[in-house]
Write an enzyme that holds these catalytic residues in place. Structure first.
Site, short mmCIF file in Angstrom:
data_model
loop_
_atom_site.label_atom_id
_atom_site.label_comp_id
_atom_site.label_asym_id
_atom_site.label_seq_id
_atom_site.Cartn_x
_atom_site.Cartn_y
_atom_site.Cartn_z
N HIS A 178 6.85 5.87 3.17
CA HIS A 178 7.84 5.09 2.42
C HIS A 178 7.43 5.07 0.95
CE1 HIS A 178 10.01 0.89 2.09
NE2 HIS A 178 10.46 1.78 1.21
N HIS A 193 8.52 -0.57 13.97
CA HIS A 193 8.04 -1.75 13.24
C HIS A 193 7.26 -2.68 14.18
CE1 HIS A 193 7.82 -4.08 9.52
NE2 HIS A 193 7.62 -5.08 10.34
N GLY A 194 6.02 -2.89 13.84
CA GLY A 194 5.19 -3.85 14.58
C GLY A 194 4.77 -3.37 15.96
N GLY A 218 2.91 2.62 12.25
CA GLY A 218 2.00 2.78 11.13
C GLY A 218 0.87 1.80 11.06
N HIS A 219 1.18 0.56 10.73
CA HIS A 219 0.15 -0.41 10.38
C HIS A 219 -0.90 -0.56 11.48
CE1 HIS A 219 -1.54 -4.50 9.88
NE2 HIS A 219 -1.54 -4.15 8.60
N ARG A 271 7.93 3.48 -2.14
CA ARG A 271 8.56 2.25 -2.63
C ARG A 271 8.74 2.29 -4.14
NH1 ARG A 271 8.92 -2.85 -0.17
NH2 ARG A 271 8.48 -2.78 2.04
N GLU A 301 17.47 3.95 13.15
CA GLU A 301 16.18 3.46 13.64
C GLU A 301 16.31 1.96 13.81
OE1 GLU A 301 12.63 4.81 11.61
OE2 GLU A 301 11.51 3.05 12.31
N ARG A 342 -8.45 0.69 -4.56
CA ARG A 342 -9.48 1.03 -5.54
C ARG A 342 -9.00 2.02 -6.60
NH1 ARG A 342 -14.84 -0.52 -4.29
NH2 ARG A 342 -14.54 -2.62 -3.49
N GLU A 382 11.00 7.48 4.03
CA GLU A 382 11.69 6.19 3.99
C GLU A 382 11.99 5.87 2.54
OE1 GLU A 382 9.39 3.20 5.89
OE2 GLU A 382 9.39 4.23 7.79
N ASN A 413 3.47 6.64 10.66
CA ASN A 413 3.69 6.21 9.28
C ASN A 413 2.31 6.07 8.62
OD1 ASN A 413 3.87 4.44 7.05
ND2 ASN A 413 5.89 3.79 7.72
N ASP A 472 1.61 5.21 5.48
CA ASP A 472 1.62 4.40 4.26
C ASP A 472 0.33 3.62 4.03
OD1 ASP A 472 4.18 5.08 3.49
OD2 ASP A 472 5.11 3.42 4.56
N HIS A 473 -0.19 3.05 5.12
CA HIS A 473 -1.30 2.12 4.89
C HIS A 473 -2.64 2.81 4.67
CE1 HIS A 473 1.31 -1.18 4.86
NE2 HIS A 473 1.83 -0.83 6.02
N THR A 486 8.82 -4.16 5.32
CA THR A 486 10.27 -4.12 5.50
C THR A 486 10.62 -5.12 6.59
OG1 THR A 486 10.10 -1.79 4.95
CG2 THR A 486 12.21 -2.54 5.77
N ARG A 543 3.52 0.99 -3.95
CA ARG A 543 2.36 0.27 -3.47
C ARG A 543 1.58 1.06 -2.41
NH1 ARG A 543 5.09 -4.57 0.04
NH2 ARG A 543 6.33 -4.81 -1.85
N1 PXP Z 1 9.94 2.33 10.56
C1 PXP Z 1 10.33 1.90 9.34
C2 PXP Z 1 11.70 2.27 8.89
C3 PXP Z 1 9.48 1.16 8.52
O1 PXP Z 1 9.89 0.74 7.32
C4 PXP Z 1 8.17 0.89 8.98
C5 PXP Z 1 7.22 0.13 8.11
O2 PXP Z 1 7.70 -1.08 7.82
C6 PXP Z 1 7.79 1.36 10.24
C7 PXP Z 1 8.70 2.07 11.01
C8 PXP Z 1 6.42 1.14 10.77
O3 PXP Z 1 6.12 -0.18 10.97
P1 PXP Z 1 4.63 -0.58 11.28
O4 PXP Z 1 3.82 -0.23 10.06
O5 PXP Z 1 4.71 -2.04 11.51
O6 PXP Z 1 4.19 0.19 12.48
#
Ligand code: PXP
Length: 238
Positions: free
Chosen positions: A38, A189-190, A211-212, A40, A146, A13, A65, A2, A4-5, A96, A44
């Site tokens: 994702h 997630h996490g 992702g994060h 949103r 998921e 910036r 997403e 992922n 996103d970050h 999320t 963001r």
């Molecule tokens: N899967 C889904 C559906 C998510 O929305 C997210 C981000 O919240 C992730 C996976 C990845 O989570 P993370 O960034 O904590 O790894």
């Protein structure tokens, strides 16, 4: 992965750097299986134009997403990603925070799931690893679920071994049940280097979305090294 970050840092910036497309290219070059992003409502992290640029830059399947809204449905149909993962979305949340209430939202989700599927997009529902939610996903004919691994990850942060094992076991049990229901189970997630292996070891799970942690780790070791290490840990656990 992922991405996103990467976009979150770019947006801090308002310019073009770091570009999530460059992240997608690196993920592709080091053996990542897919890109998740994702879009949103508040944009963001990734923005509308990132979707097309990501799709043009790599051959990796894109998992979009999205919230279950008309706006996102229209965008998904326009971009035709490989998969669309429907997630709950609250503007004020940091991330999320939990799974989608697929059971309670059947009537809202049904037309969106069906329209996506009719247009050849693989539909995934981001749910808690609960039988009730799995049954709801089955009623909606979702191809994929998921499982939200947030509770598992939080138990690890608290160092609560019993809770970690309970959460892992719940995910493993629901992954098995999903396969019996002909739904492909994924999870995410996490997830981190420390907690990924017991989840990756669940044989029914076909995909993890991370992702994060990878973006955070990339600050120290570079994205290529971070993705490779995560990949190695996952492969080792299989
Ligand atoms: N899967 C889904 C559906 C998510 O929305 C997210 C981000 O919240 C992730 C996976 C990845 O989570 P993370 O960034 O904590 O790894």
């Amino acid at each position: 992965m992922n991405i996103d970050h990467v976009a979150t840092i770019r947006n801090a910036r308002g310019g073009d750097h770091p570009d999530p497309v460059r992240a997608a290219e690196i993920v592709a070059s080091v053996g990542g299986d897919g890109i998740t992003a994702h879009l949103r409502e508040d944009r963001r992290h990734i923005r509308d134009d990132d979707l097309k640029r990501i799709q043009e830059a790599t051959d990796l399947p894109l998992n979009l997403e999205m919230a279950a809204t008309e706006e996102m449905l229209e965008i998904a149909l326009r971009h035709s990603p490989h998969a669309a993962c429907i997630v709950p979305e609250k503007r004020e949340e940091r991330t999320t925070e939990g799974g989608l209430d697929a059971a309670g939202l059947h009537n809202t989700l049904a037309p969106i799931v069906w329209k996506l599927a009719d247009n050849g997009i693989r539909v995934s529902l981001f749910i808690e690893a609960e039988e009730r939610q799995l049954e709801a996903a089955s009623r909606l004919n979702a191809a994929v679920v998921e499982f939200h691994t947030g509770e598992y990850a939080h138990a690890g942060l608290d160092g609560d071994e019993d809770r970690i094992e309970r959460e892992r076991e719940r995910i493993a049990r629901m992954a098995k049940l999903a396969v019996e229901m002909k739904i492909e189970p994924h999870a995410g997630h996490g997830l981190t280097y420390e907690n990924v292996q017991p989840i990756a070891a669940i044989p029914e799970l076909a995909e993890l979305n991370i992702g994060h942690y990878l973006v955070g780790e990339a600050v120290f070791v570079g994205l290529e090294t971070a993705v490779r290490r995560m990949r190695d840990l996952m492969d080792e656990a299989r």
